[in-house]
Design a protein around this motif. Structure first.
Motif, PDB file in Angstrom:
ATOM      1  N   HIS A 105       0.812  -1.219   0.000  1.00 44.76           N
ATOM      2  CA  HIS A 105       0.000   0.000   0.000  1.00 44.76           C
ATOM      3  C   HIS A 105       0.848   1.273   0.000  1.00 44.76           C
ATOM      4  O   HIS A 105       0.385   2.320  -0.432  1.00 44.76           O
ATOM      5  CB  HIS A 105      -1.009   0.006   1.166  1.00 44.76           C
ATOM      6  CG  HIS A 105      -0.388   0.098   2.514  1.00 44.76           C
ATOM      7  ND1 HIS A 105      -0.016  -1.013   3.219  1.00 44.76           N
ATOM      8  CD2 HIS A 105      -0.081   1.166   3.276  1.00 44.76           C
ATOM      9  CE1 HIS A 105       0.490  -0.634   4.384  1.00 44.76           C
ATOM     10  NE2 HIS A 105       0.466   0.677   4.432  1.00 44.76           N
ATOM     11  N   VAL A 106       2.091   1.186   0.450  1.00 45.48           N
ATOM     12  CA  VAL A 106       2.974   2.355   0.402  1.00 45.48           C
ATOM     13  C   VAL A 106       3.270   2.713  -1.054  1.00 45.48           C
ATOM     14  O   VAL A 106       3.296   3.887  -1.425  1.00 45.48           O
ATOM     15  CB  VAL A 106       4.275   2.113   1.203  1.00 45.48           C
ATOM     16  CG1 VAL A 106       5.260   3.262   1.012  1.00 45.48           C
ATOM     17  CG2 VAL A 106       3.951   1.916   2.683  1.00 45.48           C
ATOM     18  N   GLY A 107       3.466   1.702  -1.884  1.00 43.57           N
ATOM     19  CA  GLY A 107       3.693   1.951  -3.311  1.00 43.57           C
ATOM     20  C   GLY A 107       2.515   2.658  -3.951  1.00 43.57           C
ATOM     21  O   GLY A 107       2.692   3.578  -4.753  1.00 43.57           O
ATOM     22  N   HIS A 108       1.304   2.243  -3.584  1.00 41.70           N
ATOM     23  CA  HIS A 108       0.108   2.893  -4.124  1.00 41.70           C
ATOM     24  C   HIS A 108       0.062   4.360  -3.683  1.00 41.70           C
ATOM     25  O   HIS A 108      -0.256   5.244  -4.482  1.00 41.70           O
ATOM     26  CB  HIS A 108      -1.164   2.174  -3.675  1.00 41.70           C
ATOM     27  CG  HIS A 108      -1.258   0.758  -4.150  1.00 41.70           C
ATOM     28  ND1 HIS A 108      -1.267   0.416  -5.482  1.00 41.70           N
ATOM     29  CD2 HIS A 108      -1.333  -0.401  -3.462  1.00 41.70           C
ATOM     30  CE1 HIS A 108      -1.347  -0.894  -5.595  1.00 41.70           C
ATOM     31  NE2 HIS A 108      -1.386  -1.419  -4.383  1.00 41.70           N
ATOM     32  N   ALA A 109       0.369   4.597  -2.420  1.00 43.16           N
ATOM     33  CA  ALA A 109       0.354   5.974  -1.902  1.00 43.16           C
ATOM     34  C   ALA A 109       1.414   6.830  -2.592  1.00 43.16           C
ATOM     35  O   ALA A 109       1.148   7.982  -2.964  1.00 43.16           O
ATOM     36  CB  ALA A 109       0.569   5.964  -0.389  1.00 43.16           C
ATOM     37  N   LEU A 110       2.602   6.273  -2.790  1.00 40.59           N
ATOM     38  CA  LEU A 110       3.664   7.028  -3.454  1.00 40.59           C
ATOM     39  C   LEU A 110       3.302   7.340  -4.900  1.00 40.59           C
ATOM     40  O   LEU A 110       3.586   8.439  -5.402  1.00 40.59           O
ATOM     41  CB  LEU A 110       4.987   6.271  -3.376  1.00 40.59           C
ATOM     42  CG  LEU A 110       5.578   6.126  -1.978  1.00 40.59           C
ATOM     43  CD1 LEU A 110       6.808   5.220  -2.013  1.00 40.59           C
ATOM     44  CD2 LEU A 110       5.923   7.477  -1.383  1.00 40.59           C
ATOM     45  N   THR A 111       2.683   6.392  -5.560  1.00 44.90           N
ATOM     46  CA  THR A 111       2.256   6.624  -6.941  1.00 44.90           C
ATOM     47  C   THR A 111       1.224   7.748  -7.002  1.00 44.90           C
ATOM     48  O   THR A 111       1.273   8.590  -7.896  1.00 44.90           O
ATOM     49  CB  THR A 111       1.698   5.330  -7.559  1.00 44.90           C
ATOM     50  OG1 THR A 111       2.726   4.344  -7.550  1.00 44.90           O
ATOM     51  CG2 THR A 111       1.251   5.556  -8.988  1.00 44.90           C
ATOM     52  N   LEU A 112       0.303   7.760  -6.052  1.00 44.33           N
ATOM     53  CA  LEU A 112      -0.675   8.851  -6.007  1.00 44.33           C
ATOM     54  C   LEU A 112       0.014  10.199  -5.782  1.00 44.33           C
ATOM     55  O   LEU A 112      -0.383  11.213  -6.374  1.00 44.33           O
ATOM     56  CB  LEU A 112      -1.715   8.611  -4.914  1.00 44.33           C
ATOM     57  CG  LEU A 112      -2.753   7.552  -5.230  1.00 44.33           C
ATOM     58  CD1 LEU A 112      -3.609   7.273  -3.998  1.00 44.33           C
ATOM     59  CD2 LEU A 112      -3.622   7.979  -6.398  1.00 44.33           C
ATOM     60  N   LEU A 113       1.043  10.205  -4.957  1.00 42.91           N
ATOM     61  CA  LEU A 113       1.793  11.442  -4.744  1.00 42.91           C
ATOM     62  C   LEU A 113       2.468  11.899  -6.040  1.00 42.91           C
ATOM     63  O   LEU A 113       2.470  13.089  -6.359  1.00 42.91           O
ATOM     64  CB  LEU A 113       2.831  11.260  -3.637  1.00 42.91           C
ATOM     65  CG  LEU A 113       2.292  11.222  -2.217  1.00 42.91           C
ATOM     66  CD1 LEU A 113       3.388  10.795  -1.243  1.00 42.91           C
ATOM     67  CD2 LEU A 113       1.716  12.580  -1.830  1.00 42.91           C
ATOM     68  N   VAL A 114       3.054  10.955  -6.775  1.00 47.77           N
ATOM     69  CA  VAL A 114       3.700  11.300  -8.055  1.00 47.77           C
ATOM     70  C   VAL A 114       2.670  11.875  -9.025  1.00 47.77           C
ATOM     71  O   VAL A 114       2.866  12.933  -9.624  1.00 47.77           O
ATOM     72  CB  VAL A 114       4.402  10.070  -8.680  1.00 47.77           C
ATOM     73  CG1 VAL A 114       4.856  10.368 -10.108  1.00 47.77           C
ATOM     74  CG2 VAL A 114       5.574   9.628  -7.835  1.00 47.77           C
ATOM     75  N   GLN A 115       1.548  11.161  -9.173  1.00 49.18           N
ATOM     76  CA  GLN A 115       0.536  11.594 -10.138  1.00 49.18           C
ATOM     77  C   GLN A 115      -0.089  12.924  -9.721  1.00 49.18           C
ATOM     78  O   GLN A 115      -0.319  13.803 -10.555  1.00 49.18           O
ATOM     79  CB  GLN A 115      -0.534  10.522 -10.282  1.00 49.18           C
ATOM     80  CG  GLN A 115      -0.007   9.256 -10.921  1.00 49.18           C
ATOM     81  CD  GLN A 115      -1.017   8.122 -10.874  1.00 49.18           C
ATOM     82  OE1 GLN A 115      -2.083   8.227 -10.291  1.00 49.18           O
ATOM     83  NE2 GLN A 115      -0.662   7.015 -11.507  1.00 49.18           N
TER      84      GLN A 115
END
Length: 150
Positions: A105-115
Protein backbone atom coordinates in the motif's frame (compact mmCIF):
# COMPACT_ATOMS: atom_id res chain seq x y z
CA UNK A 1 9.64 5.62 -61.53
CA UNK A 2 8.06 3.34 -58.98
CA UNK A 3 7.83 4.08 -55.30
CA UNK A 4 9.04 1.53 -52.80
CA UNK A 5 7.23 1.12 -49.49
CA UNK A 6 9.73 3.34 -47.60
CA UNK A 7 9.51 5.97 -50.35
CA UNK A 8 5.71 5.96 -50.14
CA UNK A 9 5.89 6.32 -46.38
CA UNK A 10 8.25 9.27 -46.72
CA UNK A 11 6.09 10.83 -49.46
CA UNK A 12 2.93 10.79 -47.33
CA UNK A 13 3.07 13.40 -44.58
CA UNK A 14 2.48 12.11 -41.10
CA UNK A 15 -0.66 13.31 -39.39
CA UNK A 16 -0.43 15.53 -36.38
CA UNK A 17 -1.96 12.68 -34.37
CA UNK A 18 0.85 10.33 -35.43
CA UNK A 19 3.43 12.96 -34.50
CA UNK A 20 1.76 13.45 -31.11
CA UNK A 21 1.81 9.71 -30.42
CA UNK A 22 5.44 9.43 -31.46
CA UNK A 23 6.29 12.39 -29.25
CA UNK A 24 4.53 10.79 -26.27
CA UNK A 25 6.38 7.51 -26.81
CA UNK A 26 9.67 9.36 -27.05
CA UNK A 27 8.99 11.43 -23.91
CA UNK A 28 8.05 8.26 -22.04
CA UNK A 29 11.30 6.53 -23.03
CA UNK A 30 13.35 9.63 -22.17
CA UNK A 31 11.61 10.08 -18.82
CA UNK A 32 12.05 6.47 -17.75
CA UNK A 33 15.68 6.40 -18.94
CA UNK A 34 16.37 9.63 -17.08
CA UNK A 35 14.84 8.16 -13.94
CA UNK A 36 17.01 5.05 -14.18
CA UNK A 37 20.08 7.23 -14.67
CA UNK A 38 19.14 9.38 -11.65
CA UNK A 39 18.79 6.22 -9.54
CA UNK A 40 21.94 4.52 -10.82
CA UNK A 41 24.29 5.95 -8.17
CA UNK A 42 21.89 5.35 -5.29
CA UNK A 43 22.22 2.18 -3.23
CA UNK A 44 19.41 2.63 -0.71
CA UNK A 45 16.02 1.59 -2.17
CA UNK A 46 14.34 4.40 -0.20
CA UNK A 47 16.62 6.94 -1.84
CA UNK A 48 15.64 5.44 -5.18
CA UNK A 49 11.97 5.97 -4.31
CA UNK A 50 12.61 9.62 -3.48
CA UNK A 51 14.57 9.98 -6.72
CA UNK A 52 11.27 9.63 -8.60
CA UNK A 53 10.17 12.96 -7.13
CA UNK A 54 13.56 14.56 -7.74
CA UNK A 55 13.38 13.42 -11.36
CA UNK A 56 9.86 14.80 -11.71
CA UNK A 57 10.99 18.14 -10.28
CA UNK A 58 14.08 18.29 -12.51
CA UNK A 59 11.91 17.76 -15.57
CA UNK A 60 9.58 20.53 -14.48
CA UNK A 61 12.50 22.90 -13.86
CA UNK A 62 13.75 22.23 -17.40
CA UNK A 63 10.28 23.01 -18.65
CA UNK A 64 9.76 19.52 -19.97
CA UNK A 65 6.37 17.97 -20.01
CA UNK A 66 5.66 14.60 -18.59
CA UNK A 67 3.89 12.12 -20.82
CA UNK A 68 1.47 11.17 -18.06
CA UNK A 69 0.26 14.76 -17.83
CA UNK A 70 -1.00 14.78 -21.40
CA UNK A 71 -4.74 15.28 -21.57
CA UNK A 72 -6.10 12.77 -24.04
CA UNK A 73 -9.12 14.80 -25.25
CA UNK A 74 -10.97 11.58 -25.89
CA UNK A 75 -8.37 10.19 -28.30
CA UNK A 76 -8.14 6.47 -27.51
CA UNK A 77 -4.53 6.06 -28.69
CA UNK A 78 -3.34 9.02 -26.63
CA UNK A 79 -5.25 7.90 -23.55
CA UNK A 80 -3.87 4.37 -23.95
CA UNK A 81 -0.30 5.68 -24.08
CA UNK A 82 -0.85 7.84 -21.00
CA UNK A 83 -2.28 4.83 -19.12
CA UNK A 84 0.62 2.67 -20.27
CA UNK A 85 3.08 5.24 -18.97
CA UNK A 86 1.30 5.47 -15.62
CA UNK A 87 1.25 1.68 -15.30
CA UNK A 88 4.98 1.54 -15.93
CA UNK A 89 5.64 4.24 -13.33
CA UNK A 90 3.40 2.35 -10.86
CA UNK A 91 5.30 -0.87 -11.53
CA UNK A 92 8.63 0.93 -11.08
CA UNK A 93 7.55 2.38 -7.73
CA UNK A 94 6.18 -1.01 -6.65
CA UNK A 95 9.52 -2.67 -7.47
CA UNK A 96 11.35 -0.06 -5.42
CA UNK A 97 8.96 -0.64 -2.51
CA UNK A 98 9.61 -4.39 -2.62
CA UNK A 99 13.37 -3.71 -2.57
CA UNK A 100 12.88 -1.43 0.44
CA UNK A 101 10.75 -4.08 2.24
CA UNK A 102 7.78 -1.71 2.33
CA UNK A 103 4.13 -2.81 2.32
CA UNK A 104 2.36 -2.80 -1.04
CA UNK A 105 0.00 0.00 0.00
CA UNK A 106 2.97 2.35 0.40
CA UNK A 107 3.69 1.95 -3.31
CA UNK A 108 0.11 2.89 -4.12
CA UNK A 109 0.35 5.97 -1.90
CA UNK A 110 3.66 7.03 -3.45
CA UNK A 111 2.26 6.62 -6.94
CA UNK A 112 -0.68 8.85 -6.01
CA UNK A 113 1.79 11.44 -4.74
CA UNK A 114 3.70 11.30 -8.06
CA UNK A 115 0.54 11.59 -10.14
CA UNK A 116 -0.94 14.32 -7.95
CA UNK A 117 2.29 16.31 -8.06
CA UNK A 118 2.37 16.04 -11.84
CA UNK A 119 -1.19 17.31 -12.23
CA UNK A 120 -0.78 20.08 -9.66
CA UNK A 121 2.48 21.19 -11.29
CA UNK A 122 0.72 21.42 -14.65
CA UNK A 123 -2.24 23.34 -13.20
CA UNK A 124 -0.13 25.78 -11.18
CA UNK A 125 2.84 25.86 -13.55
CA UNK A 126 5.15 25.36 -10.62
CA UNK A 127 7.67 22.82 -9.37
CA UNK A 128 6.44 23.26 -5.80
CA UNK A 129 3.96 20.34 -5.96
CA UNK A 130 6.85 17.97 -6.79
CA UNK A 131 8.82 19.30 -3.82
CA UNK A 132 5.83 18.98 -1.52
CA UNK A 133 5.13 15.44 -2.74
CA UNK A 134 8.76 14.47 -2.11
CA UNK A 135 8.51 15.78 1.46
CA UNK A 136 5.28 13.83 1.99
CA UNK A 137 6.91 10.71 0.54
CA UNK A 138 9.91 11.07 2.87
CA UNK A 139 7.55 11.41 5.83
CA UNK A 140 5.66 8.30 4.74
CA UNK A 141 8.89 6.33 4.38
CA UNK A 142 9.98 7.49 7.83
CA UNK A 143 6.92 5.77 9.31
CA UNK A 144 8.41 2.46 8.16
CA UNK A 145 11.91 3.00 9.53
CA UNK A 146 13.28 0.36 11.83
CA UNK A 147 10.80 -1.98 13.45
CA UNK A 148 7.62 -0.02 12.69
CA UNK A 149 4.89 -2.33 11.42
CA UNK A 150 2.11 -0.02 10.27
Amino acid sequence: MSLTAPAVTEAVPRSSRQRALESMRSRHREWMQGLLERESDLQDPRDRLLAVFEHLEAGLVRGGSHVGAVVAHGEPDTADLAREHLREVEAHVAERCVAAALPEHVGHALTLLVQGARVEAAVHRSVQPARTARTAAAMLLAVYEGEALF
